[in-house]
Design an enzyme around this catalytic site. Structure first.
Site, PDB file in Angstrom:
ATOM      1  N   GLU A   1       0.608  -1.249   0.069  1.00 35.90           N
ATOM      2  CA  GLU A   1       0.131  -0.026  -0.004  1.00 35.90           C
ATOM      3  C   GLU A   1       0.788   1.414  -0.134  1.00 35.90           C
ATOM      4  OE1 GLU A   1       0.345  -2.411   2.333  1.00 35.90           O
ATOM      5  OE2 GLU A   1       0.179  -1.421   4.570  1.00 35.90           O
TER       6      GLU A   1
ATOM      7  N   HIS B   1      -8.110  -4.154  -1.030  1.00 32.08           N
ATOM      8  CA  HIS B   1      -7.387  -4.391   0.292  1.00 32.08           C
ATOM      9  C   HIS B   1      -6.427  -3.122   0.050  1.00 32.08           C
ATOM     10  CE1 HIS B   1      -5.320  -6.493   3.333  1.00 32.08           C
ATOM     11  NE2 HIS B   1      -4.009  -5.748   2.828  1.00 32.08           N
ATOM     12  N   GLU B   2      -5.649  -2.889  -1.071  1.00 28.20           N
ATOM     13  CA  GLU B   2      -4.547  -1.843  -0.889  1.00 28.20           C
ATOM     14  C   GLU B   2      -5.233  -0.553  -0.658  1.00 28.20           C
ATOM     15  OE1 GLU B   2      -1.908  -3.200   0.064  1.00 28.20           O
ATOM     16  OE2 GLU B   2      -2.329  -5.004  -0.685  1.00 28.20           O
TER      17      GLU B   2
ATOM     18  N   HIS C   1      -6.209   0.451   2.781  1.00 26.18           N
ATOM     19  CA  HIS C   1      -4.843   0.660   3.461  1.00 26.18           C
ATOM     20  C   HIS C   1      -4.817   2.400   3.626  1.00 26.18           C
ATOM     21  CE1 HIS C   1      -3.117  -2.681   5.182  1.00 26.18           C
ATOM     22  NE2 HIS C   1      -2.987  -3.206   4.168  1.00 26.18           N
TER      23      HIS C   1
ATOM     24  N   GLU D   1      -3.592  -4.192   9.285  1.00 27.86           N
ATOM     25  CA  GLU D   1      -4.228  -5.451   8.671  1.00 27.86           C
ATOM     26  C   GLU D   1      -5.624  -5.997   8.723  1.00 27.86           C
ATOM     27  OE1 GLU D   1      -2.764  -5.730   5.842  1.00 27.86           O
ATOM     28  OE2 GLU D   1      -0.752  -4.969   6.133  1.00 27.86           O
TER      29      GLU D   1
ATOM     30  N   ASP E   1       9.174 -10.127  10.258  1.00 27.74           N
ATOM     31  CA  ASP E   1       8.804 -10.946   9.154  1.00 27.74           C
ATOM     32  C   ASP E   1       8.686 -12.425   9.553  1.00 27.74           C
ATOM     33  OD1 ASP E   1       8.862  -9.414   6.845  1.00 27.74           O
ATOM     34  OD2 ASP E   1      11.276  -9.125   6.876  1.00 27.74           O
TER      35      ASP E   1
ATOM     36  N   TYR F   1      -4.467 -10.427  10.079  1.00 26.24           N
ATOM     37  CA  TYR F   1      -5.496 -10.089   8.944  1.00 26.24           C
ATOM     38  C   TYR F   1      -6.745 -10.704   9.415  1.00 26.24           C
ATOM     39  CZ  TYR F   1      -1.592  -9.190   5.688  1.00 26.24           C
ATOM     40  OH  TYR F   1      -0.326  -8.566   5.084  1.00 26.24           O
TER      41      TYR F   1
HETATM   42  N1  BES Z   1       0.976  -4.368   3.726  1.00 27.01           N
HETATM   43  C1  BES Z   1       0.683  -5.753   3.216  1.00 27.01           C
HETATM   44  C2  BES Z   1       1.912  -6.438   2.514  1.00 27.01           C
HETATM   45  C3  BES Z   1       2.930  -6.484   3.690  1.00 27.01           C
HETATM   46  C4  BES Z   1       2.947  -7.170   4.784  1.00 27.01           C
HETATM   47  C5  BES Z   1       4.354  -6.046   3.461  1.00 27.01           C
HETATM   48  C6  BES Z   1       3.781  -7.407   5.750  1.00 27.01           C
HETATM   49  C7  BES Z   1       5.448  -6.363   4.242  1.00 27.01           C
HETATM   50  C8  BES Z   1       5.038  -7.208   5.388  1.00 27.01           C
HETATM   51  C9  BES Z   1      -0.402  -5.557   1.933  1.00 27.01           C
HETATM   52  O1  BES Z   1      -1.400  -4.676   2.134  1.00 27.01           O
HETATM   53  C10 BES Z   1      -0.934  -6.962   2.046  1.00 27.01           C
HETATM   54  O2  BES Z   1      -1.690  -7.144   3.138  1.00 27.01           O
HETATM   55  N2  BES Z   1      -1.127  -7.747   0.750  1.00 27.01           N
HETATM   56  C11 BES Z   1      -1.546  -9.000   0.920  1.00 27.01           C
HETATM   57  C12 BES Z   1      -2.765  -8.640  -0.166  1.00 27.01           C
HETATM   58  C13 BES Z   1      -4.111  -9.589   0.451  1.00 27.01           C
HETATM   59  C14 BES Z   1      -4.282  -9.637   2.054  1.00 27.01           C
HETATM   60  C15 BES Z   1      -5.095  -9.070  -0.070  1.00 27.01           C
HETATM   61  C16 BES Z   1      -0.619  -9.818  -0.118  1.00 27.01           C
HETATM   62  O3  BES Z   1       0.539  -9.263  -0.426  1.00 27.01           O
HETATM   63  O4  BES Z   1      -1.033 -11.052  -0.422  1.00 27.01           O
HETATM   64 ZN    ZN Z   2      -2.608  -5.291   3.701  1.00 31.30          ZN
END
Ligand code: BES
Ligand code: ZN
Length: 627
Positions: free
Chosen positions: A270, A294-295, A298, A317, A375, A383
Site C-alpha cells: 500500500e 485491500h490496498e 490501507h 491489516e 517478518d 489479518y
Molecule cells: N501491507 C501488506 C504487505 C506486507 C505485509 C508487506 C507485511 C510487508 C510485510 C499488504 O497490504 C498486504 O496485506 N498484501 C496482501 C494482500 C491481501 C491480503 C489481499 C498480499 O500481499 O497477499
Molecule cells: Zn494489507
C-alpha cells in the site's frame, strides 16, 4: 542485552523518545551499473527532551560516508548488527539544551548489495529484457536498509525527493517535476505532504509507461503488459469511491498502481499514492480485485491511522481486511463478503495449524521482545483474527448502522497519528459510551477482549459466516473425498461449469483438509477440470498443494515452473515447504531454490531458506528479555 531504546516500539534502535524526525529529503542517484542508490538524506529533527547530545538512527547494511550539521562534520559510530534490527548509527551532536529545538542533519551514504529493501534486476529479469529495474519494499523493518532513519511506524514524517536516473522513476508521493540533465539523465522530483511512517517510503525505476484508468488513477508497468493491466484494474475508481463513502474523503490526491516484475514478494503493498502489485494478479478475469480493494483500504487503515509498533500490526491489516470486505460487500453483494470471510477463516486455520494452536505467533498482539524479526511473524493472524475481532464487535454492538459511523469517527480521531491496541480500545469504549450510552458499554463488556488480544489459537467466537456460495464447493469436495476406490465416471467438466474462480479455489481448499487423494483421483480430476493448465495463480497454488500433499510426482515439474517464474511469497513459500516434505521432493526443492536464488527478492529468499531448512526461524520463545 537490550538494545531497543524505546518502550513503544521494540523493533527500532533509534532514540525516538528523545528526538523526532519531522521531514526527510532524499537526494539519490540511481546507479544501475553498481546496483546501488547513492546520495544523501537530509533529516529535519526536533528534540523532545532537554540536553540531547546524540542521535541514534536505524541502518541495515548501509555504507555511511559522512554526517554533517550545516558545514560541520559530526562524529558517528556504526554499531555491530543486533539480530534483525540492523546496526545502530550513533551521531554525536553538540548538546541541544532545550526540548523543541529544530535542526537538520545531512547523511551521505549508499546502499550495498546486502540491503534487503532494494532489489536491482538485470534486463534479463524484466519482461522487456532490455532495461534494468529497481524496486523497494520497506515494510516492516527494511526501510533502514534504504535510508538511515528512525525506522519506526510510531514516527511519521513528510518527505520529498530528487532522484537522478536514466529511466523513469515513480515514488510513493506526488511527482512535482522532471528536469533534464546531461547524457540522458533526468531528475525526478517528488513530494509527500501527508505524514507517513518510514515503511511507506518507496521507489521503483525501470522502463515504465503509464495508462490512465480513472480520474485519479494511472496504472504503471513495463509497456509489454500495459493493455492487460489497464483492463484488469479498470474498476479501481469504484473501490476508491466506495472507500470514501464508508470512511472519509480520499486525501492522497492520486491512487496509482504499479505492476512490478514477477519477483515482487507480495500480492500488493500500500505505498501511498502508488500501490505496488504483483503481476500474478493479471489473471485475465478480474478475479484478483480483492487485492486492489485491500490496498485501497490501507489508504485509511494503516496509512492514515498507523500502528505504532509491529506488535499492534493487526490495527493495519485486520482493519484493512474489514474495510476491503465492506467495499466488496457493497459492490458485489453480501454473499460475496461472507464467501471471502469464510475463505479467510480457512487461511487463518492454516496459519494456526502451521504454527501450532498454542504458539505465541498466533496471538493478535505478539511479543516481539529480544529483537524478534517481524517478518518471521508474518501470517494470516493479524489479518483474519483481526477481521473476526471487528466482525464480532460489529455484531455485538448491533450491526452496521452502529458500527459504520464508528469507523468514520475512528479514522477522523486518529488520522495522521500512530496508535496501539490500547488506544484503539479506549476510543471504542469512549465513542460507544458518548453516542449510545451505558447500555452499549455493557454490551461491549460482554466481549472477552483479553482472549481476543492476548491468547493464542483460533478466535474465541465462531463467526457463523453464511455458506450460500460455498455449499456447492463443499458438496463437490465431499463427492470426491468419498469417491476413493469407487467408480469415477460420474465426474465431468459440467460439475464446475458455473463456478467462479473463487469457488473453484474454495473447492480445492476444502480438499486440502481431507486425507491426501489417491493418484487415480488426481489424474481424473485433472482430466475433467483441467486444473494443471489453468492460469489463475491462486488456483494453481491450491491445485499444486493438493498434488504435493499426495506426493503426486507428475506435478513436480509444474511446481518448479510456478515457483521459479514468479516470487510472490504467498505462492512460493507453501509450495517450497510442501515440495520439501513430499516424497522425492526435498532435494528438488533445495536444488530449485539454489539454482534460482538470485531471482528471488532478498526478503523472500531469506524466508524460503528457513522454510526448507537452510536457516532457522526466530524461536517462539525468546531468550533475551528486555525488562
Ligand atoms: N501491507 C501488506 C504487505 C506486507 C505485509 C508487506 C507485511 C510487508 C510485510 C499488504 O497490504 C498486504 O496485506 N498484501 C496482501 C494482500 C491481501 C491480503 C489481499 C498480499 O500481499 O497477499
Ligand atoms: Zn494489507
Amino acid at each position: 542485552m537490550c538494545i531497543p531504546a524505546s518502550t513503544i516500539d521494540l523493533s527500532t534502535q533509534a532514540n525516538i523518545d528523545q528526538v523526532k524526525t519531522t521531514h526527510l529529503h532524499l537526494n539519490w542517484n540511481v546507479d544501475f551499473e553498481a546496483q546501488v542508490l547513492n546520495g544523501n538524506v537530509v533529516l529535519d529533527l526536533v528534540t523532545l527532551v532537554d540536553n540531547v547530545n546524540k542521535i541514534v538512527l536505524d541502518t541495515s547494511y548501509l555504507d555511511i560516508k559522512s554526517v554533517s550539521l550545516g558545514e560541520e562534520k559530526l562524529k558517528y559510530q556504526l554499531a555491530d548488527r543486533y539480530v534483525s534490527l540492523g546496526s545502530a548509527l550513533t551521531i554525536e551532536v553538540p548538546t541541544v539544551e532545550k526540548a523543541g529545538t529544530k535542526f537538520q542533519l545531512t547523511i551521505d551514504y549508499a546502499t550495498t548489495e546486502k540491503c534487503t529493501a532494494v532489489q536491482f534486476l538485470t534486463p534479463e529479469q524484466t519482461l522487456g529484457g532490455k532495461h534494468p529495474y529497481l524496486f523497494s519494499q520497506s515494510e516492516p523493518i527494511h526501510g533502514r536498509a534504504m535510508i538511515p532513519c528512525q525506522d519506526s511506524p510510531s514516527v511519521k514524517v513528510t518527505y520529498s525527493a530528487s532522484v537522478k536516473s536514466t529511466l523513469p522513476v515513480v515514488m510513493s508521493a506526488l511527482q512535482t517535476g522532471i528536469d533534464d540533465e546531461s547524457y540522458g539523465v533526468k531528475t525526478y522530483h517528488f513530494s509527500q505532504k501527508i505524514t507517513i511512517p518510514s515503511y511507506l517510503i518507496a521507489i521503483a525505476v525501470g522502463n515504465l509507461v503509464g495508462r490512465e484508468i480513472g480520474p485519479r488513477s494511472t496504472v504503471w508497468c513495463e509497456p509489454e503488459m500495459i493493455e492487460q493491466a489497464a483492463w484488469e484494474f479498470a474498476d479501481t475508481e469504484s473501490f476508491v469511491a466506495t472507500g470514501e463513502d464508508l470512511l472519509t474523503p480520499y486525501e492522497w490526491g492520486r491512487y496509482d498502481l504499479l505492476v512490478l516484475p514477477p519477483s515482487f514478494p507480495y500480492g500488493g503493498m500500500e505505498n501511498p499514492c502508488l500501490t505496488f502489485v504483483t503481476p500474478t494478479l493479471l489473471a485475465g478475469d478480474r478475479s484478483a480485485v480483492n487485492v486492489i480493494a485491500h490496498e485501497i483500504s490501507h489508504s485509511w487503515m494503516g496509512n492514515l491511522v498507523t500502528t505504532n509498533a509491529w506488535k499492534h500490526y493487526w490495527l493495519n491489516e485486520g482493519w484493512t481486511v474489514f474495510i476491503e470486505r465492506k467495499i466488496l460487500g457493497r459492490l458485489q453483494g453480501e454473499a460475496t463478503r461472507q464467501f471471502e470471510a469464510l475463505s479467510g477463516l480457512k487461511s487463518l486455520q492454516e496459519s494456526v495449524d502451521l504454527f501450532g494452536a498454542d504458539s505465541l505467533k498466533t496471538v493478535l498482539n505478539p511479543d516481539l521482545r529480544g529483537g524478534a524479526d517481524p517478518d518471521d511473524f508474518f501470517s494470516k493472524v493479524p489479518y483474519e483474527k483481526g477481521f473476526n475481532f471487528l466482525y464480532h464487535i460489529e455484531k455485538v454492538v448491533g450491526g452496521p448502522s452502529i458500527f459504520e459511523p464508528y469507523m468514520k469517527a475512528y479514522v477522523q480521531r486518529f488520522a495522521s497519528t500512530s496508535i496501539s491496541t490500547e488506544d484503539w480500545k479506549d476510543f471504542l469504549f469512549e465513542y460507544m459510551e458518548k453516542t449510545h450510552g451505558q447500555s452499549m458499554v455493557d454490551k461491549l463488556n460482554t466481549i472477552d477482549f483479553d482472549t481476543w488480544i492476548n491468547k493464542p489459537g483460533m478466535p474465541p467466537v465462531d463467526p457463523n459466516f453464511d455458506t450460500t456460495l460455498a455449499d456447492a464447493c463443499y458438496d463437490l469436495a465431499k463427492r470426491w473425498d468419498e469417491a476413493r476406490d469407487q467408480d469415477l465416471s460420474s465426474f465431468s467438466k459440467d460439475d464446475i461449469v458455473n463456478f467462479s474462480a473463487g469457488q473453484k479455489i474454495v473447492f480445492l481448499e476444502r480438499l486440502t483438509d481431507c486425507e491426501p487423494l489417491p493418484h487415480n483421483l488426481i489424474t481424473k480430476m485433472d482430466e475433467v477440470y483441467e486444473f494443471t493448465i489453468n492460469h489463475n495463480a491462486d488456483l494453481r497454488l491450491r491445485w499444486q498443494q493438493i498434488c504435493l500433499m499426495a506426493s503426486y510426482e507428475p506435478i513436480y515439474p509444474e511446481v518448479v515452473k510456478f515457483i521459479t517464474e514468479q516470487g510472490r511469497m504467498k505462492f512460493v513459500r507453501p509450495l517450497y515447504r510442501l515440495l520439501h516434505q513430499a516424497k522425492n521432493g526435498a532435494q528438488l526443492a533445495v536444488d530449485t531454490y539454489l539454482q534460482h536464488k538470485s531471482f528471488y527478492h532478498p526478503i523472500a529468499a531469506q524466508l524460503i531458506e528457513k522454510d526448507i531448512g537452510l536457516k532457522t526461524h526466530t524461536k517462539d520463545i525468546f531468550f533475551f528479555v528486555c525488562d
